[in-house]
Design an enzyme around this catalytic site. Sequence first.
Site, PDB file in Angstrom:
ATOM      1  N   LYS A  66       0.812  -1.225   0.000  1.00  0.00           N
ATOM      2  CA  LYS A  66       0.000   0.000   0.000  1.00  0.00           C
ATOM      3  C   LYS A  66       0.852   1.285   0.000  1.00  0.00           C
ATOM      4  O   LYS A  66       0.504   2.254  -0.653  1.00  0.00           O
ATOM      5  CB  LYS A  66      -0.935   0.015   1.215  1.00  0.00           C
ATOM      6  CG  LYS A  66      -2.065  -0.999   1.150  1.00  0.00           C
ATOM      7  CD  LYS A  66      -2.972  -0.833   2.367  1.00  0.00           C
ATOM      8  CE  LYS A  66      -4.039  -1.898   2.431  1.00  0.00           C
ATOM      9  NZ  LYS A  66      -4.933  -1.734   3.573  1.00  0.00           N
ATOM     10  N   ASP A 102      -9.972   2.608   3.009  1.00  0.00           N
ATOM     11  CA  ASP A 102     -10.103   1.894   4.292  1.00  0.00           C
ATOM     12  C   ASP A 102     -10.866   2.738   5.321  1.00  0.00           C
ATOM     13  O   ASP A 102     -11.742   2.235   6.030  1.00  0.00           O
ATOM     14  CB  ASP A 102      -8.716   1.539   4.867  1.00  0.00           C
ATOM     15  CG  ASP A 102      -8.086   0.359   4.147  1.00  0.00           C
ATOM     16  OD1 ASP A 102      -8.827  -0.425   3.516  1.00  0.00           O
ATOM     17  OD2 ASP A 102      -6.851   0.226   4.207  1.00  0.00           O
ATOM     18  N   ALA A 131      -3.318   0.573   8.854  1.00  0.00           N
ATOM     19  CA  ALA A 131      -4.778   0.618   8.981  1.00  0.00           C
ATOM     20  C   ALA A 131      -5.195   1.771   9.895  1.00  0.00           C
ATOM     21  O   ALA A 131      -6.167   2.487   9.608  1.00  0.00           O
ATOM     22  CB  ALA A 131      -5.305  -0.708   9.515  1.00  0.00           C
TER      23      ALA A 131
END
Length: 275
Positions: A66, A102, A131
Amino acid sequence: MSNRYTVFGQPIAHSKSPSIHSMFGELTGRSINYTRTESTPTHFAQTLDEWQQAGGKGCNVTLPFKETAAQLCDHLDQSAKDAQAVNTIHFQDGKRYGYNTDGSGLLRDLTSNHNFTITNKRILLLGAGGAARGTLGPLIAQAPHSINIANRTVDKAMALAASFPGTLCDLLATGYSDINDEDQFDLVINATSLSLQKALPPLPTNLFAAGALSYDMMYGTEDTVFMIWSRQHHAEQVCDGLGMLIEQAADAFEIWEGVRPNTETVYTYIKSELS
Ligand code: NDP
């Protein structure tokens, strides 16, 4: 001809994204073809190039690519800039547009699926990895009362908090041992990878305020140890991260196809597939 998408990751065989997006395609009447692509940190840039050259319309990116994906995009939207990571790329006119869905996925799961209002709430965010970073901006935008980021490596929590200067809510960065017995939270989000190891962060047991929601970003065939612990210690609502997974996928689908699919039937299907 079908629009082609893929998800890059390592490992990737476990990914539910092809099933989720195929269902989104059926539900919205869009003809799409969504596959999995395994890559390596050394080859990711090249694999992404090849996918784009071969006519892919977009892709999802998961661990461990990512952050690299953000560096390989021509344009980043605010969500990707805040997260310093990209989970969705849209190829348009030879350019790469990067997004991070996300945070919006978590937000929609909390607010729409679990009817939880974030405004004025006291939030404990456990973890300061990718995250946590991806969800912090969208959480702050909901104007909570406060967010305490707690992480094993306190410096990472501090760096994360420092990357959101001038935030209107109280933003605190601590270690786990800094959380006092008297501290109570309305929303506790486990954004650590500890549930993968069936382990818990060291936390006081009276953490949950009345009506509190406990959210583990991890999901699987059974409840995580964090979910079980949260129930034992009186969290009123306890949720896993499957809803977040499906909502972030729906946001990606909307970026590519211009229509947001209904997620309810997809959630029910994937939940039953998992169990
Ligand atoms: P990262 O590797 O970027 O971050 C891991 C975090 O877990 C760090 O805060 C790390 O702390 C902490 N951690 C790891 N091991 C330990 C330990 N032994 N003790 C204490 N803390 C520990 O992972 P991500 O942020 O990408 O992912 C975190 C979780 O969120 C994963 O379970 C992932 O599956 C889930 N996730 C779910 C999504 C969904 O759609 N449902 C989307 C994205 C992620 P430290 O900084 O000290 O190393």
